[in-house]
Design a protein around this motif. Structure first.
Motif, short mmCIF file in Angstrom:
data_model
loop_
_atom_site.label_atom_id
_atom_site.label_comp_id
_atom_site.label_asym_id
_atom_site.label_seq_id
_atom_site.Cartn_x
_atom_site.Cartn_y
_atom_site.Cartn_z
N CYS A 19 0.84 -1.21 0.00
CA CYS A 19 0.00 0.00 0.00
C CYS A 19 0.87 1.26 0.00
CB CYS A 19 -0.92 0.01 1.21
SG CYS A 19 -2.29 -1.16 1.06
N ALA A 20 1.94 1.25 0.77
CA ALA A 20 2.83 2.42 0.81
C ALA A 20 3.47 2.66 -0.55
CB ALA A 20 3.89 2.23 1.89
N ILE A 21 3.90 1.58 -1.19
CA ILE A 21 4.50 1.72 -2.53
C ILE A 21 3.46 2.24 -3.52
CG2 ILE A 21 5.48 0.44 -4.47
CD1 ILE A 21 6.91 -1.33 -2.41
N ALA A 22 2.25 1.70 -3.47
CA ALA A 22 1.19 2.14 -4.38
C ALA A 22 0.86 3.62 -4.14
CB ALA A 22 -0.05 1.28 -4.19
N MET A 23 0.80 4.02 -2.87
CA MET A 23 0.51 5.42 -2.56
C MET A 23 1.64 6.34 -3.00
SD MET A 23 -2.45 5.65 -0.98
CE MET A 23 -2.55 6.81 0.34
N SER A 24 2.88 5.89 -2.86
CA SER A 24 4.01 6.74 -3.25
C SER A 24 4.12 6.84 -4.77
CB SER A 24 5.31 6.21 -2.65
OG SER A 24 5.63 4.95 -3.20
N LEU A 25 3.61 5.88 -5.52
CA LEU A 25 3.66 5.93 -6.98
C LEU A 25 2.44 6.62 -7.60
CD1 LEU A 25 5.04 2.39 -7.88
CD2 LEU A 25 6.26 4.57 -7.90
N PRO A 28 3.25 10.55 -8.68
CA PRO A 28 4.10 10.70 -9.87
C PRO A 28 3.43 10.21 -11.15
CG PRO A 28 5.40 9.80 -8.07
CD PRO A 28 3.98 9.82 -7.62
N VAL A 29 2.66 9.16 -11.08
CA VAL A 29 1.97 8.65 -12.27
C VAL A 29 0.92 9.67 -12.73
CG1 VAL A 29 0.40 6.87 -13.12
CG2 VAL A 29 2.43 6.22 -11.83
N ARG A 30 0.21 10.24 -11.77
CA ARG A 30 -0.79 11.25 -12.11
C ARG A 30 -0.12 12.47 -12.75
NH1 ARG A 30 -4.04 13.85 -7.36
NH2 ARG A 30 -2.10 15.00 -7.25
N GLU A 31 0.99 12.91 -12.20
CA GLU A 31 1.73 14.03 -12.76
C GLU A 31 2.26 13.70 -14.16
OE1 GLU A 31 2.30 17.25 -11.67
OE2 GLU A 31 0.66 16.67 -10.35
#
Length: 140
Positions: A19-25, A28-31
């Motif tokens: 979940c932390a990895i998904a939240m941290s990515l 940046p993916v949205r940007e």
């Protein structure tokens, strides 16, 4: 025999890390997606600007041509070169059709008269002025 819990400590830690990895990515993916969209829009604007520049360049070349300037002066301004005999031919059929149209429609008053009548109508609280009849309002 003891029952094993469905969610072990290792599985819980693994779920939290995923979940932390998904939240941290996610940010940046949205940007990245937003920047790609902005790049596409800017490329489209650049293409339009280049087309406009090309049209303006062609117009500039036209205006630099002395023959084009002479032709425009003759056509639009009815200029005549010194020593030349120039004639303006009026089409007789246009005069007749305009005369027929004038007899069918009432002559419109000049714009300044219509403007003044609308000011007077607004001042006295009357309705709008009709174009065809000077001094008469729409309510009359």
């Amino acid at each position: 025999m003891a029952k094993r819990p469905q969610l072990t400590g290792r599985a819980a830690i693994l779920a939290v890390v995923v979940c932390a990895i998904a939240m941290s990515l996610a940010y940046p993916v949205r940007e990245y997606v937003a920047q790609r969209r902005q790049i596409a829009q800017l490329e489209q604007q650049q293409t339009q600007a280049l087309r406009q520049l090309q049209k303006l360049e062609e117009r500039r070349k036209q205006l630099e041509d002395p023959e084009y300037i002479k032709r425009q002066a003759k056509e639009r301004l009815h200029y005549c070169e010194p020593g030349a005999k120039c004639f303006v031919v009026l089409d007789a059929s246009n005069g007749k059709s305009q005369a027929k149209q004038g007899s069918k429609q009432a002559a419109k008053p000049p714009w300044y008269l219509t403007l003044w009548q609308s000011v007077e109508a607004a001042d006295s609280g009357r309705g709008a002025v009709q174009a065809g009849t000077p001094g008469q309002t729409a309510e009359e």
